[in-house]
Design a protein around this motif. Structure first.
Motif, PDB file in Angstrom:
ATOM      1  N   GLY A   1       8.440  93.552   2.177  1.00 17.44           N
ATOM      2  CA  GLY A   1       8.435  93.441   3.765  1.00 17.44           C
ATOM      3  C   GLY A   1      10.019  93.722   4.131  1.00 17.44           C
ATOM      4  N   MET A   2       9.824  94.312   5.151  1.00 18.76           N
ATOM      5  CA  MET A   2      11.256  94.404   5.959  1.00 18.76           C
ATOM      6  C   MET A   2      11.393  93.840   7.221  1.00 18.76           C
ATOM      7  SD  MET A   2      13.028  95.644   3.395  1.00 18.76           S
ATOM      8  CE  MET A   2      14.460  96.321   4.419  1.00 18.76           C
ATOM      9  N   GLY A   3      12.514  93.687   7.849  1.00 21.24           N
ATOM     10  CA  GLY A   3      12.498  93.114   9.048  1.00 21.24           C
ATOM     11  C   GLY A   3      13.939  93.040   9.670  1.00 21.24           C
ATOM     12  N   TRP A   4      14.023  92.595  10.912  1.00 20.96           N
ATOM     13  CA  TRP A   4      15.464  92.292  11.595  1.00 20.96           C
ATOM     14  C   TRP A   4      15.398  90.934  12.170  1.00 20.96           C
ATOM     15  CZ3 TRP A   4      18.991  96.193  11.578  1.00 20.96           C
ATOM     16  CH2 TRP A   4      18.727  97.412  11.121  1.00 20.96           C
ATOM     17  N   PHE A   5      16.687  90.354  12.173  1.00 17.68           N
ATOM     18  CA  PHE A   5      16.988  89.152  12.615  1.00 17.68           C
ATOM     19  C   PHE A   5      18.101  89.319  13.622  1.00 17.68           C
ATOM     20  CE2 PHE A   5      14.447  85.520  10.750  1.00 17.68           C
ATOM     21  CZ  PHE A   5      13.683  86.201   9.872  1.00 17.68           C
TER      22      PHE A   5
ATOM     23  N   THR B   1       2.991  95.550  12.025  1.00 13.75           N
ATOM     24  CA  THR B   1       4.315  95.060  12.767  1.00 13.75           C
ATOM     25  C   THR B   1       4.327  93.903  13.433  1.00 13.75           C
ATOM     26  OG1 THR B   1       3.936  96.598  14.533  1.00 13.75           O
ATOM     27  CG2 THR B   1       5.342  97.477  12.808  1.00 13.75           C
ATOM     28  N   ASP B   2       5.313  93.008  13.711  1.00  9.46           N
ATOM     29  CA  ASP B   2       5.337  91.757  14.392  1.00  9.46           C
ATOM     30  C   ASP B   2       6.515  91.762  15.367  1.00  9.46           C
ATOM     31  OD1 ASP B   2       5.455  88.435  13.348  1.00  9.46           O
ATOM     32  OD2 ASP B   2       4.605  89.317  15.143  1.00  9.46           O
ATOM     33  N   TYR B   3       6.493  91.153  16.261  1.00  6.27           N
ATOM     34  CA  TYR B   3       7.788  91.139  17.330  1.00  6.27           C
ATOM     35  C   TYR B   3       7.914  89.684  17.877  1.00  6.27           C
ATOM     36  CZ  TYR B   3       7.523  96.178  16.880  1.00  6.27           C
ATOM     37  OH  TYR B   3       7.624  97.509  16.403  1.00  6.27           O
ATOM     38  N   ALA B   4       9.162  89.189  17.875  1.00  7.84           N
ATOM     39  CA  ALA B   4       9.314  88.181  18.922  1.00  7.84           C
ATOM     40  C   ALA B   4       8.912  88.564  20.293  1.00  7.84           C
ATOM     41  CB  ALA B   4      10.599  87.863  18.642  1.00  7.84           C
ATOM     42  N   ASP B   5       8.497  87.362  20.768  1.00  6.76           N
ATOM     43  CA  ASP B   5       8.024  87.491  22.203  1.00  6.76           C
ATOM     44  C   ASP B   5       9.232  88.369  23.146  1.00  6.76           C
ATOM     45  OD1 ASP B   5       5.849  84.833  22.608  1.00  6.76           O
ATOM     46  OD2 ASP B   5       5.317  86.825  21.756  1.00  6.76           O
ATOM     47  N   SER B   6      10.340  87.913  22.857  1.00  5.38           N
ATOM     48  CA  SER B   6      11.609  88.126  23.804  1.00  5.38           C
ATOM     49  C   SER B   6      11.768  89.696  23.427  1.00  5.38           C
ATOM     50  CB  SER B   6      12.664  87.617  23.415  1.00  5.38           C
ATOM     51  OG  SER B   6      13.109  87.720  21.805  1.00  5.38           O
ATOM     52  N   VAL B   7      11.210  90.528  22.600  1.00  5.81           N
ATOM     53  CA  VAL B   7      11.445  91.901  22.217  1.00  5.81           C
ATOM     54  C   VAL B   7      10.173  92.883  22.448  1.00  5.81           C
ATOM     55  CG1 VAL B   7      13.551  91.272  21.130  1.00  5.81           C
ATOM     56  CG2 VAL B   7      11.319  92.005  19.687  1.00  5.81           C
TER      57      VAL B   7
ATOM     58  N   GLU C   1      17.771  84.330  14.857  1.00  2.99           N
ATOM     59  CA  GLU C   1      16.364  84.212  15.238  1.00  2.99           C
ATOM     60  C   GLU C   1      15.645  85.507  14.579  1.00  2.99           C
ATOM     61  OE1 GLU C   1      15.775  84.136  19.422  1.00  2.99           O
ATOM     62  OE2 GLU C   1      16.833  86.002  19.674  1.00  2.99           O
ATOM     63  N   PHE C   2      14.329  85.363  14.614  1.00  5.56           N
ATOM     64  CA  PHE C   2      13.514  86.630  14.113  1.00  5.56           C
ATOM     65  C   PHE C   2      13.525  87.488  15.195  1.00  5.56           C
ATOM     66  CE2 PHE C   2       9.981  88.930  12.242  1.00  5.56           C
ATOM     67  CZ  PHE C   2       9.257  88.988  13.372  1.00  5.56           C
ATOM     68  N   ALA C   3      13.587  88.848  14.857  1.00  5.23           N
ATOM     69  CA  ALA C   3      13.159  89.815  15.930  1.00  5.23           C
ATOM     70  C   ALA C   3      12.101  90.440  15.467  1.00  5.23           C
ATOM     71  CB  ALA C   3      14.393  90.828  16.194  1.00  5.23           C
ATOM     72  N   ALA C   4      11.917  91.253  14.473  1.00  7.72           N
ATOM     73  CA  ALA C   4      10.597  92.325  14.172  1.00  7.72           C
ATOM     74  C   ALA C   4      10.451  92.233  12.513  1.00  7.72           C
ATOM     75  CB  ALA C   4      11.048  93.499  14.663  1.00  7.72           C
ATOM     76  N   SER C   5       9.343  92.669  12.274  1.00  2.93           N
ATOM     77  CA  SER C   5       9.195  92.519  10.670  1.00  2.93           C
ATOM     78  C   SER C   5       8.143  93.865  10.782  1.00  2.93           C
ATOM     79  CB  SER C   5       8.740  91.449  10.304  1.00  2.93           C
ATOM     80  OG  SER C   5       7.541  91.253  10.801  1.00  2.93           O
ATOM     81  N   ILE C   6       7.931  94.595   9.591  1.00  2.00           N
ATOM     82  CA  ILE C   6       6.995  95.452   9.229  1.00  2.00           C
ATOM     83  C   ILE C   6       6.623  95.447   7.661  1.00  2.00           C
ATOM     84  CG2 ILE C   6       8.950  97.014   8.530  1.00  2.00           C
ATOM     85  CD1 ILE C   6       7.373  99.357   9.790  1.00  2.00           C
TER      86      ILE C   6
END
Length: 122
Positions: free
Chosen positions: A33-37, A58-64, A46-51
């Motif tokens: 699994g990969m992602g961006w913080f 995919t998953d995203y923080a509410d802020s993005v 903080e978490f931003a996104a994952s795939i």
């Protein structure tokens, strides 16, 4: 061992777009699994996104959510983060991560890049 290197950061005006890339080496990321913080000045990371490794979930923080899009190309061992409609509050160091699928917890990611700075001016 997976080595991650981010690129594509820089300075952009509010409302603009930036595309971050994360190139992996040392081991194929295909099953990770990969992602961006991200970490803004004076704030916690903080978490931003994952795939997921197939790219199917995919998953995203509410802020993005609705502005950022995460994608991956396993053949190129690369992950991307397309960031649109950027706001000054998106200013942060962005980190590419690899590890457990679908997690928002930083502890679940074993591999971290060195980070790339994104600065959004108003």
């Amino acid at each position: 061992q997976v080595h991650l290197v981010e690129s594509g950061g820089g300075w952009v005006q509010a409302g603009g777009s930036v595309r971050l890339s994360c190139a992996a080496s040392g081991h194929a990321i295909v099953y990770y699994g990969m992602g961006w913080f991200r970490q803004a000045p004076g704030k916690e990371r903080e978490f931003a996104a994952s795939i997921t490794w197939t790219g199917g979930i995919t998953d995203y923080a509410d802020s993005v959510k609705g502005r950022f899009t995460i994608s991956r190309d396993n053949a190129k061992n690369t992950v991307y983060l397309q960031m649109n409609s950027l706001k000054p509050e998106d200013t942060a160091v962005y980190y590419c991560v690899g590890g457990r699928e679908g997690s928002r917890r930083s502890d679940d990611y074993d591999y971290w890049g060195q980070g790339t700075q994104v600065t959004v001016s108003s």
